[in-house]
Design an enzyme around this catalytic site. Structure first.
Site, short mmCIF file in Angstrom:
data_model
loop_
_atom_site.label_atom_id
_atom_site.label_comp_id
_atom_site.label_asym_id
_atom_site.label_seq_id
_atom_site.Cartn_x
_atom_site.Cartn_y
_atom_site.Cartn_z
N ASP A 85 0.81 -1.22 0.00
CA ASP A 85 0.00 0.00 0.00
C ASP A 85 0.85 1.28 0.00
OD1 ASP A 85 -2.04 -1.83 0.33
OD2 ASP A 85 -2.93 -0.83 2.06
N HIS A 231 3.53 -2.02 3.39
CA HIS A 231 3.51 -0.61 2.98
C HIS A 231 4.83 -0.25 2.33
CE1 HIS A 231 0.34 -0.80 6.03
NE2 HIS A 231 -0.21 0.22 5.37
ZN LIG Z 1 -2.74 3.40 3.05
#
Ligand SMILES: [Zn+2]
Length: 262
Positions: A85, A231
């Site tokens: 992400d 992430h």
């Molecule tokens: Zn996010």
């Protein structure tokens, strides 16, 4: 992309985005009735209970109350789905090299306005055989859960436009910001044929700076069909290290990293 056995209903955009509305109305009617019938203590108790269910539906990333959501791949094969992400970022290039080195595929849930600033990275993700998913246009971290219908529609639609133009094909998957869905998310998802994806394994790598701790946490939840939340571009600057360690761990455990086929 690498094949993974998947039933045809794996990709499920919401079909009835307003199904929650009559349910919510009925529940509040019930609150009124209880209040009238049994007095205010019963009414208040039921009011709090129904609102509790509502907030659970918003705050719990795997909750299906307001939109269907995929939390793992229905397979017994030793495969996992890596989802990364918050990009594109300075980490994207090194991440792509690491994935190549391990013959791994991943889905990058990109933020529309970040993608517009780094178009070459979006094209590179696609060129190397990975998938692009929609992670909103502006990533309104603190307020995504509370967005009204118009702003929610814009967050989904604008990112979908930017990412489709850069990637060449429209994203099929949506990752809610901080994983939260509210009653207004399902309608734009349906409009754009987007299915929501949560996760079954995460190591809190957006905050946790110690890669070994992150990978140990993820490792505990690795099983066939796990969806791993990662992430890129976090402030601590160690997301690439996390991925490197994780790819080693995944290989040790005998898993392959795949992206579900359309
Ligand atoms: Zn996010």
């Amino acid at each position: 992309m690498i094949q993974v056995m998947a039933p045809p209903d794996l990709h499920r955009p919401p079909r009835r985005p307003h199904a929650w509305l009559p349910v919510a109305a009925a529940s509040q009617l019930l609150v009124g009735l209880a209040w009238w019938q049994w007095g205010w203590p019963a009414g208040v108790a039921l009011l709090l209970a129904t609102h509790g269910v509502f907030f659970w539906g918003v705050m719990k990333p795997g909750s299906r109350l307001f939109a269907p959501v995929l939390t793992r791949l229905p397979t017994r094969e030793p495969v996992v789905w890596l989802t990364i992400d918050d990009g594109p970022s300075d980490d994207t290039g090194p991440i792509l090299d690491l994935l190549d080195a391990h013959a791994a595929k991943a889905t990058f849930f990109l933020v529309g306005e970040r993608a517009a600033r780094r178009p070459e990275l979006v094209r590179e993700i696609v060129r190397r055989g990975h998938e692009v998913g929609n992670h909103s246009q502006r990533h309104p971290q603190a307020w995504f859960w509370a967005l009204g219908p118009r702003r929610m529609r814009r967050e989904v639609a604008e990112a979908q436009g930017v990412l489709t133009a850069l990637a060449g094909t429209p994203p099929r998957w949506f990752r809610a910001v901080v994983g939260m869905a509210n009653p207004f998310l399902a309608a734009p998802l349906r409009e754009h044929g987007l299915a929501r994806v949560a996760w079954s394994a995460r190591g809190f790598d957006a905050l946790e700076p110690e890669p070994r701790k992150v990978v140990a946490r993820i490792g505990r939840d690795l099983r066939p069909g796990a969806i791993v939340l990662l992430h890129e571009g976090a402030g601590h600057g160690r997301n690439v290290e996390v991925l490197g360690l994780l790819l080693e761990r995944v290989a040790e455990l005998g898993y392959r990293c795949v992206v579900p086929e359309p």
